[in-house]
Write an enzyme that holds these catalytic residues in place. Structure first.
Site, short mmCIF file in Angstrom:
data_model
loop_
_atom_site.label_atom_id
_atom_site.label_comp_id
_atom_site.label_asym_id
_atom_site.label_seq_id
_atom_site.Cartn_x
_atom_site.Cartn_y
_atom_site.Cartn_z
CD GLU A 1 -31.51 -51.77 -31.49
OE1 GLU A 1 -31.03 -52.74 -32.11
OE2 GLU A 1 -31.75 -51.80 -30.28
CG HIS B 1 -37.14 -52.44 -32.93
ND1 HIS B 1 -36.77 -51.20 -32.48
CD2 HIS B 1 -36.04 -53.23 -32.80
CE1 HIS B 1 -35.50 -51.22 -32.10
NE2 HIS B 1 -35.04 -52.43 -32.29
NE ARG C 1 -22.96 -66.91 -56.40
CZ ARG C 1 -22.88 -68.18 -56.00
NH1 ARG C 1 -21.71 -68.79 -55.96
NH2 ARG C 1 -23.96 -68.84 -55.63
CG ASP D 1 -25.50 -63.36 -26.04
OD1 ASP D 1 -25.03 -63.72 -27.13
OD2 ASP D 1 -26.70 -63.04 -25.89
CB ILE E 1 -27.34 -66.43 -27.10
CG1 ILE E 1 -27.19 -67.22 -25.79
CG2 ILE E 1 -28.75 -66.59 -27.68
CD1 ILE E 1 -28.05 -66.70 -24.66
CG ASP F 1 -29.30 -55.50 -28.15
OD1 ASP F 1 -29.91 -54.44 -27.89
OD2 ASP F 1 -29.71 -56.32 -28.99
#
Length: 288
Positions: A72, A84, A170, A191, A193, A216
């Protein structure tokens, strides 16, 4: 037996830290019905990523349920980096891509990248040629850029609605573009959330047979609340919600796949469809 193609750890351990911890993290998810996992790694410098991949390679030799690695990053949009480390992000130039593939030595099954970055579209083709599933994610891409990524070989959207532009009247963005493209499957963190359950049900209706449940999950999954590390970042987990310490930024989850299926069913998704999203569809995405 569930297949989780995007999972960072569990049971108090992160994938790639140690062989024993990697096996323990998988065991924590196996206790909740997950029989196959692609071990996810967050963005870090190449040396640390290579070391983590070597640890996972050793663990794979001891447990066939570990299918390989999901990177990832590090080719993510700085403005959509989520949990990250910004200093670890990189541009997917050919030399960096080749160095990463050389370090992987065949165990990378999936990579998430932002297709709007310089060289990213060429990188998609390079990864696909190497047998890696490419997912669009952590991105500022508009619909046109997302479509170009899918045309170049990306076949997955990383955690739909999270770390990317949303859908408006759009601007369909990456999510709308992925829904409209039958070549593409969409991950969702179910989850309750990360994505409103009503939207989860809408995704299943809009892209039948193409929704991939994944966790995740980070080290806090199937473990006690508290402070954990995700890469180099401290994460606090309270009431099932994982955030970067001192912020409201979501940092993975404490989810297990059995819970993800039940969240979908509670949202009105037929159990058969929810189960397929946790078993058949992720396996198909991986080409298994």
């Amino acid at each position: 037996m569930y297949t989780d193609i995007h999972c960072h750890g569990g049971g108090g351990h992160s994938f790639g830290d140690t062989v024993e911890g990697t096996l323990a993290a998988f065991a924590a998810h196996r206790a909740h019905g997950t029989g196959r996992v692609v071990a996810s790694l967050v963005s870090e410098p190449l040396e640390r990523t290579a070391a983590a991949m070597d640890v996972i390679r050793q663990a794979m030799a001891l447990d066939a349920g570990l299918l390989g690695v999901h990177l990832e990053g590090p080719f993510l949009a700085p403005g959509r980096k989520g949990a990250h480390d910004a200093s670890a992000l990189a541009i997917p130039t050919p030399d960096v891509v080749d160095a990463l593939l050389d370090a992987a030595d065949g165990i990378v099954r999936q990579i998430t990248l932002a297709p709007e970055l310089p060289h990213a579209l060429d990188a998609i083709e390079r990864f696909v040629e190497a047998g890696v599933v490419v997912a669009v994610g952590h991105t500022e891409a508009d619909a046109e850029t997302a479509s170009a990524a899918f045309d170049r070989g990306a076949t997955l959207l990383t955690h739909a609605f999270n770390a990317m532009p949303g859908i408006t009247g759009r601007t369909p963005g990456p999510v709308g573009t992925a829904i409209a493209d039958r070549r593409v499957s969409l991950e969702v963190i179910a989850d309750g959330i990360h994505v409103d359950p009503r939207l989860i049900a809408m995704l299943f209706n809009a892209a039948p047979g193409r929704i991939v449940l994944m966790t995740d999950a980070m080290a806090a999954a199937a473990a006690a609340p508290g402070r954990y590390m995700l890469g180099s970042l401290a994460v606090d987990v309270v009431d099932g919600r994982a955030v970067i310490a001192g912020t409201d930024t979501l940092a993975g989850s404490a989810l297990t796949m059995d819970r993800a299926v039940e969240v979908c069913v509670d949202a009105g998704v037929p159990r058969e469809a929810a189960m397929a999203a946790a078993t058949e569809t992720p396996a198909r995405v991986l080409g298994r």
